[in-house]
Enzyme design. Sequence first.
Site, short mmCIF file in Angstrom:
data_model
loop_
_atom_site.label_atom_id
_atom_site.label_comp_id
_atom_site.label_asym_id
_atom_site.label_seq_id
_atom_site.Cartn_x
_atom_site.Cartn_y
_atom_site.Cartn_z
N HIS A 10 41.78 56.01 75.72
CA HIS A 10 42.06 56.92 74.62
C HIS A 10 40.79 57.61 74.12
CE1 HIS A 10 40.19 54.22 71.71
NE2 HIS A 10 40.78 53.23 72.37
N GLU A 83 45.26 46.90 73.49
CA GLU A 83 43.94 46.31 73.57
C GLU A 83 44.01 44.82 73.27
OE1 GLU A 83 41.09 45.77 74.72
OE2 GLU A 83 39.98 47.54 73.98
#
Length: 205
Positions: A10, A83
């Site tokens: 990202h 994550e």
Amino acid sequence: MGCRILLIRHGETVWNKEAKLQGQTDIPLSEKGIQQAVALSKRLSDRKIEAVYASSLSRAIRTAGFIAEPHHRQVQILPDLQELNFGNWEGLTFKEIQQNYSELSKTWWSKPLETRIPGGETLDELAKRSNRAIKDIVLKHNDQTVAVVAHGGTIRSIVGTVLGIDLNQYWKLRQDNASLSIVYFHGWDKGILELYNDCSHLETV
């Protein structure tokens, strides 16, 4: 016949800029992060992409939206791509972690696969869920190219598994914001790393 996975980290967030651990805290893209995502989208606009996946965190979803738009694809959400859950460490800088969790941080850096952060998860748990998600994508998209937008730790665990390295050393695999890595899977257990952490599209951002 196989599946080519475009692994994308990202774009930048404010916490990235401040060197704070984000983990599963849902921090949005910064203005620079949006610019990075747009630049990568332009780079991939002429490439045939059959599907776009993202973790369930907004910084990944937003980045994936820019990637998907030129290809008229819907972003498909996979929570397993999130994550690592850093638990009580989220929102702290590495310096603060070393000050407040001196012994545990030393243990985690040497053996993250088996070390559980308070309120978080082990790297082994991340590796199992992230690779499970990639396996499902590979089996579903034979002979196709797929974009997967995730996070630094997630991508390191996937690439490290493909390369067969000791994941306790996964932090040695650099992952920049909005970087592009490519893995070609002849089969789920036969991945080839074609490109890693390429940021050439960010030269003007």
